[in-house]
Design a protein around this motif. Sequence first.
Motif, PDB file in Angstrom:
ATOM      1  N   SER A  17      -7.160   0.537  -6.405  1.00  0.00           N
ATOM      2  CA  SER A  17      -6.884  -0.235  -5.208  1.00  0.00           C
ATOM      3  C   SER A  17      -6.553  -1.663  -5.608  1.00  0.00           C
ATOM      4  CB  SER A  17      -8.098  -0.239  -4.267  1.00  0.00           C
ATOM      5  OG  SER A  17      -7.858  -1.043  -3.109  1.00  0.00           O
ATOM      6  N   THR A  18      -5.784  -2.329  -4.762  1.00  0.00           N
ATOM      7  CA  THR A  18      -5.529  -3.748  -4.974  1.00  0.00           C
ATOM      8  C   THR A  18      -5.835  -4.519  -3.696  1.00  0.00           C
ATOM      9  OG1 THR A  18      -3.195  -3.731  -4.295  1.00  0.00           O
ATOM     10  CG2 THR A  18      -3.675  -3.261  -6.618  1.00  0.00           C
ATOM     11  N   LEU A  19      -6.270  -5.740  -3.887  1.00  0.00           N
ATOM     12  CA  LEU A  19      -6.470  -6.701  -2.810  1.00  0.00           C
ATOM     13  C   LEU A  19      -5.637  -7.924  -3.139  1.00  0.00           C
ATOM     14  CD1 LEU A  19      -8.180  -7.859  -0.320  1.00  0.00           C
ATOM     15  CD2 LEU A  19      -9.640  -8.875  -2.083  1.00  0.00           C
ATOM     16  N   THR A  20      -4.814  -8.350  -2.206  1.00  0.00           N
ATOM     17  CA  THR A  20      -4.047  -9.576  -2.386  1.00  0.00           C
ATOM     18  C   THR A  20      -4.620 -10.666  -1.498  1.00  0.00           C
ATOM     19  OG1 THR A  20      -2.029  -8.357  -2.947  1.00  0.00           O
ATOM     20  CG2 THR A  20      -1.758 -10.629  -2.198  1.00  0.00           C
ATOM     21  N   VAL A  21      -4.829 -11.816  -2.073  1.00  0.00           N
ATOM     22  CA  VAL A  21      -5.235 -12.987  -1.301  1.00  0.00           C
ATOM     23  C   VAL A  21      -3.974 -13.829  -1.134  1.00  0.00           C
ATOM     24  CG1 VAL A  21      -6.846 -14.908  -1.098  1.00  0.00           C
ATOM     25  CG2 VAL A  21      -7.504 -12.867  -2.405  1.00  0.00           C
TER      26      VAL A  21
END
Lengths: 120, 112
Positions: free
Chosen positions: A76-80
Amino acid sequence: SAVISQKPSRDICQRGTSLTIQCQVDSQVTMMFWYRQQPGQSLTLIATANQGSEATYESGFVIDKFPISRPNLTFSTLTVSNMSPEDSSIYLCSVEDLSSGRAINTREQFFGPGTRLTVL
Amino acid sequence: QKEVEQNSGPLSVPEGAIASLNCTYSDRGSQSFFWYRQYSGKSPELIMSIYSNGDKEDGRFTAQLNKASQYVSLLIRDSQPSDSATYLCAVGASGGSYIPTFGRGTSLIVHP
């Protein structure tokens, strides 16, 4: 329990830019979670990332600011996005351990090593 | 709003003593309760889970749960300097996702 890795481990970013954080698990998991831990604070759930469906965001967090991808059962990836100094925090992914076959209301969560983000 | 309350501390105990960490929660229907240990600069590490009223022992750690009083505690016997860390209480939500809510944590200092 599952082995979880995160990249990057830390970063220093400029205001207005975006950073994508990766979370990799060594086994397939149904649910992955993204948390934020601001200095001196506890863990705040940002969203639940489910494979094959849109992420579920908690109150106060929106997809435009924190887009999440979950392309398969181990990643999974999370972008801020459009970062400001208020986004300086530790970002953690976690997974539920399903290997024991526990019922959902007794499942345990395990955390990755975290990504320490500083926004200037 | 589900709440999990912990005394932020620091709680300071001498080496070899019993450290007692406490947590109260607001969600009366919660069924799962967890204690995590977090060393400075590290991520939380699960050390105890408890689901039924009473005590659960694992080595030097004992978790105690009282659902009627909405209270969960962690006892650390024979405290060691290596136990110095922040201890986070987490309480699973009632119904639906069961995703836990975390307290702010209690800082424990074990001095030689």
